[in-house]
Design an enzyme around this catalytic site. Structure first.
Site, short mmCIF file in Angstrom:
data_model
loop_
_atom_site.label_atom_id
_atom_site.label_comp_id
_atom_site.label_asym_id
_atom_site.label_seq_id
_atom_site.Cartn_x
_atom_site.Cartn_y
_atom_site.Cartn_z
CG ASP A 56 -1.99 1.17 1.24
OD1 ASP A 56 -2.60 1.41 0.12
OD2 ASP A 56 -1.95 1.59 2.40
CB CYS A 111 -16.00 -4.05 -16.69
SG CYS A 111 -15.30 -3.86 -15.14
CB CYS A 161 -21.48 -4.16 -15.69
SG CYS A 161 -21.50 -3.81 -13.82
CB CYS A 200 -18.95 0.10 -9.35
SG CYS A 200 -18.08 0.26 -11.21
CB CYS A 215 -13.78 8.84 -2.98
SG CYS A 215 -13.74 7.24 -2.42
CB CYS A 268 -18.01 1.33 -5.91
SG CYS A 268 -16.28 1.86 -5.10
CB CYS A 322 -18.49 -5.77 -8.11
SG CYS A 322 -17.74 -6.41 -9.46
C1 B12 Z 1 -4.51 6.67 -2.95
C2 B12 Z 1 -5.29 5.34 -2.67
C3 B12 Z 1 -6.66 5.57 -2.32
C4 B12 Z 1 -7.60 6.92 -2.57
C5 B12 Z 1 -7.68 7.03 -4.32
C6 B12 Z 1 -8.12 5.87 -4.90
C7 B12 Z 1 -7.82 5.60 -6.31
N1 B12 Z 1 -8.97 5.10 -6.95
O1 B12 Z 1 -6.89 5.94 -6.59
C8 B12 Z 1 -8.72 6.71 -1.75
C9 B12 Z 1 -8.59 7.32 -0.48
C10 B12 Z 1 -10.07 7.25 -2.47
C11 B12 Z 1 -8.78 5.17 -1.81
C12 B12 Z 1 -9.96 4.52 -1.42
C13 B12 Z 1 -9.97 3.03 -1.42
N2 B12 Z 1 -8.89 2.23 -1.58
CO1 B12 Z 1 -7.25 2.78 -1.79
N3 B12 Z 1 -5.49 3.12 -2.37
C14 B12 Z 1 -4.67 4.30 -2.75
C15 B12 Z 1 -3.38 3.76 -3.08
C16 B12 Z 1 -2.34 4.08 -1.89
C17 B12 Z 1 -2.84 4.53 -4.28
C18 B12 Z 1 -3.80 4.19 -5.53
C19 B12 Z 1 -3.44 5.20 -6.67
O2 B12 Z 1 -2.28 4.95 -7.21
N4 B12 Z 1 -4.10 6.01 -7.31
C20 B12 Z 1 -3.89 7.08 -8.39
C21 B12 Z 1 -4.91 6.85 -9.35
C22 B12 Z 1 -4.28 7.72 -10.56
O3 B12 Z 1 -4.85 5.55 -9.73
P1 B12 Z 1 -6.31 4.90 -10.38
O4 B12 Z 1 -7.46 5.31 -9.79
O5 B12 Z 1 -5.81 3.30 -10.44
O6 B12 Z 1 -5.92 5.36 -11.67
C23 B12 Z 1 -5.60 4.84 -13.10
C24 B12 Z 1 -6.96 4.49 -13.58
O7 B12 Z 1 -7.79 5.63 -13.61
C25 B12 Z 1 -5.97 4.44 -15.05
N5 B12 Z 1 -7.09 4.52 -16.15
C26 B12 Z 1 -7.48 5.52 -16.79
N6 B12 Z 1 -8.27 5.38 -17.86
C27 B12 Z 1 -8.36 4.09 -17.91
C28 B12 Z 1 -9.15 3.12 -18.82
C29 B12 Z 1 -8.93 1.69 -18.69
C30 B12 Z 1 -9.80 0.69 -19.47
C31 B12 Z 1 -8.42 1.16 -17.50
C32 B12 Z 1 -8.42 -0.20 -17.12
C33 B12 Z 1 -7.66 1.95 -16.65
C34 B12 Z 1 -7.73 3.28 -16.72
O8 B12 Z 1 -5.31 5.47 -15.18
C35 B12 Z 1 -5.11 5.81 -14.07
C36 B12 Z 1 -3.47 5.81 -13.76
O9 B12 Z 1 -3.11 4.47 -13.65
C37 B12 Z 1 -3.35 2.25 -3.40
C38 B12 Z 1 -2.05 1.50 -2.97
C39 B12 Z 1 -1.17 1.59 -3.98
N7 B12 Z 1 0.10 2.03 -3.74
O10 B12 Z 1 -1.35 1.50 -5.08
C40 B12 Z 1 -4.58 1.81 -2.47
C41 B12 Z 1 -5.51 0.73 -2.91
C42 B12 Z 1 -6.01 1.21 -4.43
N8 B12 Z 1 -6.66 0.83 -2.26
C43 B12 Z 1 -7.44 -0.04 -1.78
C44 B12 Z 1 -8.57 -0.21 -0.90
C45 B12 Z 1 -9.19 -1.43 -0.49
C46 B12 Z 1 -9.26 0.99 -1.17
C47 B12 Z 1 -10.83 0.95 -0.86
C48 B12 Z 1 -11.83 -0.14 -1.05
C49 B12 Z 1 -11.10 1.32 1.00
C50 B12 Z 1 -12.76 1.31 1.27
N9 B12 Z 1 -13.24 0.35 1.23
O11 B12 Z 1 -12.70 2.34 1.89
C51 B12 Z 1 -11.34 2.32 -1.42
C52 B12 Z 1 -11.95 2.19 -2.85
C53 B12 Z 1 -12.38 3.38 -3.65
C54 B12 Z 1 -12.16 3.26 -5.01
N10 B12 Z 1 -13.05 3.15 -5.75
O12 B12 Z 1 -10.88 3.40 -5.71
C55 B12 Z 1 -6.56 -1.30 -2.33
C56 B12 Z 1 -7.21 -1.98 -3.69
C57 B12 Z 1 -7.29 -3.50 -3.83
C58 B12 Z 1 -8.02 -3.62 -5.35
N11 B12 Z 1 -8.45 -4.97 -5.12
O13 B12 Z 1 -8.05 -3.01 -5.97
C59 B12 Z 1 -5.12 -0.79 -2.61
C60 B12 Z 1 -4.42 -1.45 -3.65
C61 B12 Z 1 -4.31 -0.91 -1.37
C62 B12 Z 1 -3.96 -2.38 -1.03
N12 B12 Z 1 -2.66 -2.58 -0.93
O14 B12 Z 1 -4.79 -3.42 -1.05
N13 B12 Z 1 -7.48 4.67 -1.88
S1 SF4 Z 2 -19.44 -3.14 -10.91
FE1 SF4 Z 2 -17.96 -4.77 -10.98
S2 SF4 Z 2 -18.13 -5.45 -13.14
FE2 SF4 Z 2 -19.40 -3.64 -13.23
S3 SF4 Z 2 -18.48 -2.10 -14.07
FE3 SF4 Z 2 -17.90 -2.08 -11.77
S4 SF4 Z 2 -16.18 -3.10 -11.52
FE4 SF4 Z 2 -16.97 -3.69 -13.36
S1 SF4 Z 3 -18.78 4.04 -3.91
FE1 SF4 Z 3 -16.46 3.72 -4.23
S2 SF4 Z 3 -16.18 5.67 -5.30
FE2 SF4 Z 3 -18.09 6.14 -4.43
S3 SF4 Z 3 -17.74 6.99 -2.36
FE3 SF4 Z 3 -18.00 4.93 -2.01
S4 SF4 Z 3 -15.72 3.88 -2.15
FE4 SF4 Z 3 -15.68 6.04 -2.98
#
Ligand code: B12
Ligand code: SF4
Ligand code: SF4
Length: 348
Positions: A127, A181, A184, A187, A207, A237, A241
């Site tokens: 993380d 996905c 769908c 989320c 969020c 979200c 799923c």
């Molecule tokens: C910062 C962070 C957060 C932030 C921002 C979340 C986010 N989505 O980035 C906040 C505080 C909101 C957060 C929330 C949560 N988090 Co968090 N978080 C992190 C952390 C530390 C960094 C994530 C990161 O790099 N974000 C930067 C953005 C830019 O990344 P991104 O959203 O993936 O963006 C990419 C996509 O948008 C992509 N993209 C753009 N267009 C397209 C198109 C396609 C087709 C695709 C595929 C991708 C794509 O490009 C971007 C750059 O790569 C990671 C650990 C780590 N070091 O990675 C844990 C991590 C992601 N978190 C985790 C968890 C569990 C959560 C929560 C579920 C906790 C909760 N229940 O409250 C929520 C989920 C919210 C959500 N829907 O994301 C887990 C997720 C595990 C998993 N199965 O994915 C991680 C991996 C920690 C871990 N080691 O387990 N988190």
């Molecule tokens: S709910 Fe799950 S399967 Fe549906 S769009 Fe979101 S991540 Fe994909």
């Molecule tokens: S549904 Fe997912 S993206 Fe929306 S507030 Fe909750 S954790 Fe954040």
């Protein structure tokens, strides 16, 4: 020396140590890493300034660790499907002990049983290291990055917590999975704050996980009612799923939900009491004042007449954050109690 059947040994050892899934990726820039710059430019990271620090290192594991050749990716399910034990919801991953400690211990065990005897060096990342963990997990074949931006696993859905071993050994990489996905949008539709400006992209500032955990200041007024009963994090979200259909609850015993006192009681806690209750859990990092801030918002949303004395007391807190949220929470309950009921509605 790396044995010829290294992948099998690693997989079996990971399974024995209680990991729910395992994969290997080559150290390379993962898909979509180039969109990190754009995401940061839009300020979607809010006040998480550490995410904007040196994004090029975050996007490329070899820049973070130049010796790294292979990345071992592990996952442990955090799913908890039983109804909450008390008022106020805590995200599944945070209901028990701190997953960082749990995964680190298991990863150390995995490295000591394999990488170390094979003559490799390793680094454990859970993380907090500057890595794009979800795209790397997808590269290692654990699943795909879904529209909610999380790593979706065919069996465990979005519930995996991810842990990594970076090593200088050359190991056979797994094949990346493709996106399942489809059409769908569950989320995206379920998000209470509409935090996804488009599929696969999250505006963290909207969020509830960000607002209740990472955001240091007052919860913006527009989001307070939307928090509902969410005290820490949000699973909306994840819960909707369809890839949950085969998902089992967490088998890791240390993630079992802990029993907590009622919100009213916790509102009276000082720092020492907060620390003794939450040490060793993810909530510890939040610190007492933000925890009380969140309780006040939740009580404002779901509380009753009986909660008013506790909120009034908290409105005298020495911390302005707690004081303001307690006052606002109390006002919200009072407004609901004393507003004339709409025709046909129940009186609280
Ligand atoms: C910062 C962070 C957060 C932030 C921002 C979340 C986010 N989505 O980035 C906040 C505080 C909101 C957060 C929330 C949560 N988090 Co968090 N978080 C992190 C952390 C530390 C960094 C994530 C990161 O790099 N974000 C930067 C953005 C830019 O990344 P991104 O959203 O993936 O963006 C990419 C996509 O948008 C992509 N993209 C753009 N267009 C397209 C198109 C396609 C087709 C695709 C595929 C991708 C794509 O490009 C971007 C750059 O790569 C990671 C650990 C780590 N070091 O990675 C844990 C991590 C992601 N978190 C985790 C968890 C569990 C959560 C929560 C579920 C906790 C909760 N229940 O409250 C929520 C989920 C919210 C959500 N829907 O994301 C887990 C997720 C595990 C998993 N199965 O994915 C991680 C991996 C920690 C871990 N080691 O387990 N988190
Ligand atoms: S709910 Fe799950 S399967 Fe549906 S769009 Fe979101 S991540 Fe994909
Ligand atoms: S549904 Fe997912 S993206 Fe929306 S507030 Fe909750 S954790 Fe954040």
């Amino acid at each position: 020396m790396v044995p010829v059947n290294a992948a099998t040994i690693l997989r079996q050892t990971a399974d024995r140590l209680g990991f729910d899934t395992f994969g290997i990726a080559r150290a390379q820039v993962p898909a979509h890493a180039n969109q990190l710059d754009e995401w940061l430019a839009k300020s979607f990271h809010g006040e998480m300034d550490w995410l904007a620090r040196d994004p090029h290192t975050r996007a490329d594991p070899e820049k973070y660790d130049p010796a790294c050749r292979s990345i071992l990716v592990t996952g442990v399910s955090s799913r908890q499907s039983a109804p909450p034990l008390h008022r106020g919801r805590i995200a599944a991953y945070a209901q028990g002990a701190d997953y960082h400690d749990i995964l680190r211990e298991k990863l150390e065990g995995l490295a000591q049983a394999t990488i170390a005897p094979w003559g490799g060096n390793y680094r454990i990342c859970v993380d907090t290291s500057p890595l794009l963990e979800k795209p790397l997990a997808a590269l290692a074949g654990l699943g795909w990055q879904g529209k909610n931006t999380l790593l979706i696993h065919r069996e465990h859905g979005p519930w995996l917590l991810l842990g990594f071993l970076l090593t200088d050994l050359d190991l056979p990489a797994d094949r990346a999975d493709s996106d399942h996905c489809g059409t769908c949008t569950r989320c995206l539709d379920a998000c209470p704050t509409q935090a996804f400006p488009q599929p696969y992209v999250l505006d963290a500032r909207r969020c509830l996980a960000y607002l209740t955990i990472e955001h240091p200041g007052p919860i913006p007024e527009e989001f307070r009612p939307l928090m509902g009963d969410r005290l820490f994090g949000c699973d909306e979200c994840l819960e909707v799923c369809p890839w949950n259909r085969h998902a089992q609850d967490a088998r890791e015993i240390k993630l079992t939900p802990l029993v907590r006192p009622d919100l009213r009681e916790m509102l009276s806690w000082n720092d020492a009491r907060f620390r003794s209750e939450f040490r060793g859990t993810p909530i510890f990092r939040l610190k007492r004042d933000r925890w009380l801030r969140n309780i006040c918002v939740v009580l404002g949303n779901i509380g009753s007449r009986e909660d008013l004395p506790a909120l009034n007391k908290a409105a005298e807190d020495r911390n302005p954050l707690v004081e303001e949220h307690a006052r606002a929470g109390g006002c919200r309950i009072s407004a609901l109690l004393f507003s004339p009921p709409e025709e046909g509605s129940l009186i609280r």
